[in-house]
Design an enzyme around this catalytic site. Structure first.
Site, PDB file in Angstrom:
ATOM      1  N   MET A  72     -11.941   4.559   0.497  1.00 58.10           N
ATOM      2  CA  MET A  72     -12.731   5.231   1.753  1.00 58.10           C
ATOM      3  C   MET A  72     -11.715   6.308   1.956  1.00 58.10           C
ATOM      4  O   MET A  72     -11.812   6.937   3.172  1.00 58.10           O
ATOM      5  CB  MET A  72     -13.418   4.407   2.607  1.00 58.10           C
ATOM      6  CG  MET A  72     -14.251   3.660   1.986  1.00 58.10           C
ATOM      7  SD  MET A  72     -15.681   2.964   2.956  1.00 58.10           S
ATOM      8  CE  MET A  72     -14.865   2.051   4.315  1.00 58.10           C
ATOM      9  N   GLY A  73     -10.711   6.697   1.355  1.00 54.84           N
ATOM     10  CA  GLY A  73      -9.649   7.765   1.854  1.00 54.84           C
ATOM     11  C   GLY A  73      -8.751   6.867   2.623  1.00 54.84           C
ATOM     12  O   GLY A  73      -8.482   5.832   2.693  1.00 54.84           O
ATOM     13  N   HIS A  77      -3.479   1.007  -1.273  1.00 53.32           N
ATOM     14  CA  HIS A  77      -4.115   1.706  -2.342  1.00 53.32           C
ATOM     15  C   HIS A  77      -3.328   2.036  -3.167  1.00 53.32           C
ATOM     16  O   HIS A  77      -3.659   1.697  -4.720  1.00 53.32           O
ATOM     17  CB  HIS A  77      -4.833   2.855  -1.781  1.00 53.32           C
ATOM     18  CG  HIS A  77      -6.086   2.767  -0.609  1.00 53.32           C
ATOM     19  ND1 HIS A  77      -5.741   3.193   0.772  1.00 53.32           N
ATOM     20  CD2 HIS A  77      -7.263   2.383  -0.753  1.00 53.32           C
ATOM     21  CE1 HIS A  77      -6.697   3.127   1.454  1.00 53.32           C
ATOM     22  NE2 HIS A  77      -7.636   2.267   0.617  1.00 53.32           N
ATOM     23  N   GLN A  85     -14.981  -9.204  -0.678  1.00 50.55           N
ATOM     24  CA  GLN A  85     -15.570  -8.050  -1.382  1.00 50.55           C
ATOM     25  C   GLN A  85     -15.400  -7.958  -2.907  1.00 50.55           C
ATOM     26  O   GLN A  85     -16.136  -7.685  -3.824  1.00 50.55           O
ATOM     27  CB  GLN A  85     -15.178  -6.709  -0.592  1.00 50.55           C
ATOM     28  CG  GLN A  85     -15.341  -5.459  -1.437  1.00 50.55           C
ATOM     29  CD  GLN A  85     -14.564  -4.135  -0.741  1.00 50.55           C
ATOM     30  OE1 GLN A  85     -15.357  -3.667  -0.008  1.00 50.55           O
ATOM     31  NE2 GLN A  85     -13.491  -3.784  -1.072  1.00 50.55           N
ATOM     32  N   SER A 128      -6.451   1.021   6.268  1.00 50.29           N
ATOM     33  CA  SER A 128      -6.765   2.299   6.916  1.00 50.29           C
ATOM     34  C   SER A 128      -7.042   2.145   8.481  1.00 50.29           C
ATOM     35  O   SER A 128      -6.550   3.089   9.198  1.00 50.29           O
ATOM     36  CB  SER A 128      -7.831   2.728   6.257  1.00 50.29           C
ATOM     37  OG  SER A 128      -7.675   3.028   4.886  1.00 50.29           O
ATOM     38  N   ARG A 129      -7.214   1.069   8.982  1.00 49.53           N
ATOM     39  CA  ARG A 129      -7.818   0.911  10.140  1.00 49.53           C
ATOM     40  C   ARG A 129      -6.668   0.812  11.108  1.00 49.53           C
ATOM     41  O   ARG A 129      -6.770   0.627  12.434  1.00 49.53           O
ATOM     42  CB  ARG A 129      -8.838  -0.063  10.430  1.00 49.53           C
ATOM     43  CG  ARG A 129     -10.164   0.134  10.045  1.00 49.53           C
ATOM     44  CD  ARG A 129     -11.280  -0.656  10.683  1.00 49.53           C
ATOM     45  NE  ARG A 129     -12.492  -0.537  10.193  1.00 49.53           N
ATOM     46  CZ  ARG A 129     -13.320  -0.613   9.121  1.00 49.53           C
ATOM     47  NH1 ARG A 129     -12.876  -1.334   8.265  1.00 49.53           N
ATOM     48  NH2 ARG A 129     -14.587   0.026   9.209  1.00 49.53           N
TER      49      ARG A 129
END
Ligand code: PAF
Length: 318
Positions: A39-40, A46, A159, A197-198
């Site tokens: 999600m970028g 990543h 996931q 990312s968060r």
């Protein structure tokens, strides 16, 4: 609608049709294609997936799409970190859900993918529509990209396991279920905080001194499990680590456990409170178990996990 993509030395595919032409050539040349869905807001976690894919495939494809269907209306879709210009994000949204998408699940129409029985525990208990959104978009991405292999991070263990199951249940050939690879969580070398990312939402003090308590809590539970304590006591040990951190920060930052739990990776069923490692492994030495947790640090929700036992059985490859 015509949207300019930012200049890049990496080929960018503005449409699925353009990508398919490229993929067709790779099929004809018998070249393997590794795939990393994101999600970028890319970070080292990543990149570890990309490196793995580069090492194992002739070609590597990465998608960037902040998927509205996996956010609930009250969650952080609007503020989720975006590092590409907004026009590119618009184009991505256009390509994935041509008719647009509402986050109100009851109002959604069209085809959605649900892995029944696997989406309501752990993360799914706190985020009931999350895995439906993930399974749907990843099915679309798999169909579009047709990867030989796909790489997901262990940080989002539920996931990753659920997507292997999806590949199995839908008889996918691109990727085959055994080629849905789970790569160990990338961590900050100083604090062991799982990269996410968060983490960009965290203030420096929260990132350095508070957020690492989640992994420390999981490690305490892991040690207790190894020492033969029943599950409930292991969870208690983890909670004690976070309680100590709360006391240390003295209200300067709000810390709150969302959950900490041990689950069977085959079913995601909760391990009963009184079960010890010895009982768990009675008929199956090194039987894996997922120890996972989610914790709020101020307004940021963090997740992390450790797989105890033989993690290779879940497709986690070091
Ligand atoms: O892990 C993520 O970033 C997302 O859930 C994924 C797999 C890209 C689907 O949107």
């Amino acid at each position: 609608m015509s949207t300019e993509l930012p200049p890049s030395s990496i080929p960018l595919f503005p449409t699925v049709a353009k990508y398919r032409e490229w993929r067709q050539k790779a099929f004809e040349e018998n070249k393997s294609v590794g795939f990393v869905a994101t999600m970028g807001a890319l970070h080292e976690g990543h990149l570890s997936l990309v490196r793995r894919s580069l090492a194992q495939n002739d070609l590597t494809v990465l998608s960037i799409f902040v998927n509205p269907a996996q956010f609930a209306p009250h969650e952080d879709l609007a503020t989720y970190p975006r590092t590409l210009p907004g026009d590119l994000a618009l184009l991505e949204a256009l390509a994935m859900y041509p008719g647009g998408i509402t986050q109100d699940v009851r109002a959604q129409t069209g085809t959605f993918v649900e892995v029944k029985g696997f989406g309501h525990q752990m993360e799914g208990a706190s985020r009931p529509t999350f895995f439906r959104g993930v399974a749907t978009v990843v099915t679309k991405l798999f169909n579009a990209v047709q990867p030989t292999r796909a790489y997901f991070g262990q940080k989002d263990i539920q996931q990753a396991v659920l997507l292997r199951r999806l590949a199995q249940d839908l008889l996918l050939s691109h990727p085959e279920p055994r080629n849905v690879v789970i790569v160990p969580t990338a961590r900050d070398p100083h604090t062991s905080l799982a990269l996410s990312s968060r983490n960009a939402y965290l203030a420096p003090y929260e990132r350095e001194n508070v957020a690492p308590a989640l992994y420390a809590a999981l490690c305490a539970a892991e040690a207790a499990w190894g020492a033969g304590k029943p599950k409930a006591d292991c969870v208690g040990c983890a909670r004690a680590v976070v309680a100590a951190k709360e006391e240390e920060v003295g209200g300067a930052v709000e810390i709150r456990f969302d959950y900490i739990e041990m689950n069977d990776p085959e079913t995601f069923d909760v391990v009963p409170d009184r079960v010890t490692r010895r009982e768990w492994e009675q008929e199956d030495a090194e039987r894996p178990v997922i120890l996972s947790g989610a914790m709020w640090v101020g307004k940021t929700r963090l997740i992390d996990n450790i797989v105890l036992g033989d993690k290779s059985r879940l497709g986690i490859v070091d």
